[in-house]
Scaffold this motif. Structure first.
Motif, PDB file in Angstrom:
ATOM      1  N   ASP A 104       0.809  -1.217   0.000  1.00  0.00           N
ATOM      2  CA  ASP A 104       0.000   0.000   0.000  1.00  0.00           C
ATOM      3  C   ASP A 104       0.842   1.268   0.000  1.00  0.00           C
ATOM      4  O   ASP A 104       0.414   2.306  -0.500  1.00  0.00           O
ATOM      5  CB  ASP A 104      -0.900   0.029   1.242  1.00  0.00           C
ATOM      6  CG  ASP A 104      -1.945  -1.074   1.234  1.00  0.00           C
ATOM      7  OD1 ASP A 104      -2.541  -1.298   0.165  1.00  0.00           O
ATOM      8  OD2 ASP A 104      -2.148  -1.708   2.285  1.00  0.00           O
ATOM      9  N   LEU A 105       2.036   1.178   0.574  1.00  0.00           N
ATOM     10  CA  LEU A 105       2.900   2.348   0.745  1.00  0.00           C
ATOM     11  C   LEU A 105       4.307   1.996   0.278  1.00  0.00           C
ATOM     12  O   LEU A 105       4.836   0.935   0.618  1.00  0.00           O
ATOM     13  CB  LEU A 105       2.932   2.755   2.226  1.00  0.00           C
ATOM     14  CG  LEU A 105       3.897   3.869   2.645  1.00  0.00           C
ATOM     15  CD1 LEU A 105       3.447   5.205   2.077  1.00  0.00           C
ATOM     16  CD2 LEU A 105       3.993   3.944   4.176  1.00  0.00           C
ATOM     17  N   LEU A 106       4.901   2.885  -0.526  1.00  0.00           N
ATOM     18  CA  LEU A 106       6.276   2.694  -0.995  1.00  0.00           C
ATOM     19  C   LEU A 106       7.143   3.829  -0.492  1.00  0.00           C
ATOM     20  O   LEU A 106       6.775   5.011  -0.598  1.00  0.00           O
ATOM     21  CB  LEU A 106       6.321   2.669  -2.529  1.00  0.00           C
ATOM     22  CG  LEU A 106       7.729   2.724  -3.142  1.00  0.00           C
ATOM     23  CD1 LEU A 106       8.470   1.407  -2.908  1.00  0.00           C
ATOM     24  CD2 LEU A 106       7.664   3.057  -4.638  1.00  0.00           C
ATOM     25  N   LEU A 107       8.308   3.493   0.051  1.00  0.00           N
ATOM     26  CA  LEU A 107       9.333   4.474   0.395  1.00  0.00           C
ATOM     27  C   LEU A 107      10.577   4.155  -0.418  1.00  0.00           C
ATOM     28  O   LEU A 107      11.077   3.021  -0.394  1.00  0.00           O
ATOM     29  CB  LEU A 107       9.669   4.428   1.888  1.00  0.00           C
ATOM     30  CG  LEU A 107       8.542   4.796   2.855  1.00  0.00           C
ATOM     31  CD1 LEU A 107       9.012   4.625   4.294  1.00  0.00           C
ATOM     32  CD2 LEU A 107       8.072   6.216   2.614  1.00  0.00           C
ATOM     33  N   HIS A 108      11.067   5.142  -1.155  1.00  0.00           N
ATOM     34  CA  HIS A 108      12.289   5.012  -1.950  1.00  0.00           C
ATOM     35  C   HIS A 108      13.291   6.005  -1.368  1.00  0.00           C
ATOM     36  O   HIS A 108      13.217   7.206  -1.626  1.00  0.00           O
ATOM     37  CB  HIS A 108      11.977   5.318  -3.415  1.00  0.00           C
ATOM     38  CG  HIS A 108      13.158   5.262  -4.326  1.00  0.00           C
ATOM     39  ND1 HIS A 108      13.164   5.821  -5.583  1.00  0.00           N
ATOM     40  CD2 HIS A 108      14.380   4.689  -4.182  1.00  0.00           C
ATOM     41  CE1 HIS A 108      14.330   5.610  -6.163  1.00  0.00           C
ATOM     42  NE2 HIS A 108      15.091   4.928  -5.324  1.00  0.00           N
ATOM     43  N   ILE A 109      14.204   5.494  -0.537  1.00  0.00           N
ATOM     44  CA  ILE A 109      15.129   6.325   0.230  1.00  0.00           C
ATOM     45  C   ILE A 109      16.518   6.207  -0.383  1.00  0.00           C
ATOM     46  O   ILE A 109      17.056   5.106  -0.507  1.00  0.00           O
ATOM     47  CB  ILE A 109      15.158   5.886   1.705  1.00  0.00           C
ATOM     48  CG1 ILE A 109      13.748   6.007   2.305  1.00  0.00           C
ATOM     49  CG2 ILE A 109      16.158   6.720   2.501  1.00  0.00           C
ATOM     50  CD1 ILE A 109      13.615   5.380   3.681  1.00  0.00           C
ATOM     51  N   ARG A 110      17.114   7.348  -0.755  1.00  0.00           N
ATOM     52  CA  ARG A 110      18.408   7.355  -1.437  1.00  0.00           C
ATOM     53  C   ARG A 110      19.399   8.263  -0.728  1.00  0.00           C
ATOM     54  O   ARG A 110      19.027   9.315  -0.209  1.00  0.00           O
ATOM     55  CB  ARG A 110      18.250   7.854  -2.878  1.00  0.00           C
ATOM     56  CG  ARG A 110      17.583   6.890  -3.798  1.00  0.00           C
ATOM     57  CD  ARG A 110      17.349   7.509  -5.167  1.00  0.00           C
ATOM     58  NE  ARG A 110      16.163   8.358  -5.189  1.00  0.00           N
ATOM     59  CZ  ARG A 110      15.684   8.916  -6.299  1.00  0.00           C
ATOM     60  NH1 ARG A 110      16.297   8.738  -7.446  1.00  0.00           N
ATOM     61  NH2 ARG A 110      14.595   9.656  -6.250  1.00  0.00           N
ATOM     62  N   ALA A 111      20.657   7.883  -0.744  1.00  0.00           N
ATOM     63  CA  ALA A 111      21.735   8.731  -0.229  1.00  0.00           C
ATOM     64  C   ALA A 111      23.062   8.145  -0.698  1.00  0.00           C
ATOM     65  O   ALA A 111      23.128   7.011  -1.179  1.00  0.00           O
ATOM     66  CB  ALA A 111      21.706   8.826   1.297  1.00  0.00           C
ATOM     67  N   ASP A 112      24.122   8.918  -0.529  1.00  0.00           N
ATOM     68  CA  ASP A 112      25.451   8.418  -0.870  1.00  0.00           C
ATOM     69  C   ASP A 112      26.056   7.601   0.258  1.00  0.00           C
ATOM     70  O   ASP A 112      27.135   7.043   0.103  1.00  0.00           O
ATOM     71  CB  ASP A 112      26.379   9.585  -1.241  1.00  0.00           C
ATOM     72  CG  ASP A 112      26.079  10.107  -2.632  1.00  0.00           C
ATOM     73  OD1 ASP A 112      25.735   9.303  -3.506  1.00  0.00           O
ATOM     74  OD2 ASP A 112      26.178  11.334  -2.838  1.00  0.00           O
ATOM     75  N   GLN A 113      25.383   7.559   1.415  1.00  0.00           N
ATOM     76  CA  GLN A 113      25.839   6.760   2.550  1.00  0.00           C
ATOM     77  C   GLN A 113      24.667   5.939   3.070  1.00  0.00           C
ATOM     78  O   GLN A 113      23.577   6.469   3.271  1.00  0.00           O
ATOM     79  CB  GLN A 113      26.360   7.660   3.675  1.00  0.00           C
ATOM     80  CG  GLN A 113      27.510   8.565   3.279  1.00  0.00           C
ATOM     81  CD  GLN A 113      27.916   9.501   4.410  1.00  0.00           C
ATOM     82  OE1 GLN A 113      28.563  10.515   4.183  1.00  0.00           O
ATOM     83  NE2 GLN A 113      27.559   9.167   5.644  1.00  0.00           N
ATOM     84  N   MET A 114      24.921   4.666   3.346  1.00  0.00           N
ATOM     85  CA  MET A 114      23.852   3.811   3.844  1.00  0.00           C
ATOM     86  C   MET A 114      23.385   4.230   5.220  1.00  0.00           C
ATOM     87  O   MET A 114      22.220   4.049   5.570  1.00  0.00           O
ATOM     88  CB  MET A 114      24.306   2.343   3.857  1.00  0.00           C
ATOM     89  CG  MET A 114      23.240   1.368   4.348  1.00  0.00           C
ATOM     90  SD  MET A 114      21.624   1.512   3.506  1.00  0.00           S
ATOM     91  CE  MET A 114      21.980   0.701   1.955  1.00  0.00           C
ATOM     92  N   ASP A 115      24.276   4.834   6.040  1.00  0.00           N
ATOM     93  CA  ASP A 115      23.825   5.228   7.378  1.00  0.00           C
ATOM     94  C   ASP A 115      22.731   6.283   7.308  1.00  0.00           C
ATOM     95  O   ASP A 115      21.804   6.279   8.127  1.00  0.00           O
ATOM     96  CB  ASP A 115      25.003   5.698   8.253  1.00  0.00           C
ATOM     97  CG  ASP A 115      25.823   6.817   7.628  1.00  0.00           C
ATOM     98  OD1 ASP A 115      25.601   7.153   6.448  1.00  0.00           O
ATOM     99  OD2 ASP A 115      26.710   7.355   8.326  1.00  0.00           O
TER     100      ASP A 115
END
Length: 316
Positions: A104-115
């Motif tokens: 039902d809900l999608l989060l697409h989280i991006r960054a140059d560091q996994m932390d």
């Protein structure tokens, strides 16, 4: 069609640069109005949480895109519904099938560091609490020079700049949802033993590009069943593009090697046409031979409201 970006509400971070790390989260809604109210209130917090976590490493390029399925939209926000939002459409049959799975809900989280990705995911999911159940979570990574798990460069034909906006951001065709987008996701698992047993030349004919230099094969030698051929769409002599932000993932110790496909477009139609070409074939039977070594295990379609509408949804 191109549009006047001055009049478009600020989209979510769909066209953000490709980063080194990503977390994809798909969740289902818990039943009950109290849970729905909690999710609606959370919509107003997303941007602030991204800013708070991102400030800790300003150079980290942290972003988050949030999308909702058709059934979730109806439950949480009611009418009006985005014009082309519907349940994920399955294609193919038997072992070669684009499957629909709960989400039902999608989060697409991006960054140059996994932390940074990890901290933002912790904060976002923590705020939702028992209002959702996470049904799929994948941590992806950049693989050398943007290679997919099968060793070829991924996303070479992505639109950039103004063209990226034109192909991904809704305009006047759906006035109530200008600045929004559609996103389709699938998790693929690969038979790497079978794939690696092929010669490089065989792999190149399946993909439709050279492996080392990432040059598209000449039309005279590129098979019509190649991945490149079947995912290229034209309309009135113009190529119709989508924006991909796929990432490899895996657990070598468990024998898991995969690619998380995520495609953004201003309509789900071109992505669905690509899937039909791949899984059914163009013409039927002339399917994507990459699917002999790759299996889709999830599938979902979501609507991504503009950044301003996402905050306003708290009051719906």
């Amino acid at each position: 069609m191109p549009q006047d970006t001055k009049d478009v509400p600020e989209p979510q971070a769909i066209c953000s640069p490709i980063t080194r790390s990503v977390i994809y989260i798909v969740a289902t809604l818990a039943a009950g109005e109290a849970h729905a109210a909690k999710v609606r209130a959370w919509c107003e917090d997303v941007a602030a949480l991204v800013r708070s976590v991102g400030k800790r490493v300003p150079s980290g390029n942290l972003s988050c895109v949030c999308g909702f399925s058709a059934s979730a939209w109806d439950t949480l926000f009611g009418a009006p519904r985005p014009a082309q939002l519907h349940a994920f459409r399955e294609f193919g049959e038997g072992e070669r099938r684009a499957v629909a799975t709960p989400g039902d809900l999608l989060l697409h989280i991006r960054a140059d560091q996994m932390d940074l990705c990890f901290e933002l995911a912790t904060q976002l999911v923590g705020r939702l609490g028992d209002a959702v159940t996470v049904v799929d979570e994948v941590q992806g990574f950049r693989y050398f020079d943007l290679r997919s798990m099968v060793g070829f460069v991924d996303g070479t034909e992505n639109p950039t700049g103004r063209e990226a906006v034109d192909f991904t951001v809704i305009g006047d065709e759906d006035p109530a949802f200008v600045g929004g987008s559609y996103v389709l996701v699938q998790k693929y698992l690969h038979d790497m033993s079978g794939w690696n047993a092929l010669s490089v030349e065989e792999q190149e004919r399946i993909i439709g590009r050279t492996k080392l230099s990432d040059i598209e094969l000449d039309e005279a030698v590129k098979p019509t069943s190649s991945h490149s051929a079947l995912t290229t769409l034209e309309e009135n002599g113009r190529e119709i593009k989508i924006l991909r932000d796929n990432m490899p993932f895996g657990r070598p110790g468990m024998g898991e090697f995969g690619t998380y496909f995520i495609g953004y477009a201003r309509s789900p139609a071109p992505i669905e046409q690509m899937l039909e070409n791949m899984f059914v074939g163009r013409p039927p039977g002339n399917y994507d031979r990459l699917l002999d070594y790759s299996r889709a295990v999830t599938g979902g379609l979501f609507f991504v409201p503009s950044a301003s509408l996402l905050e306003q949804l708290a009051e719906r």
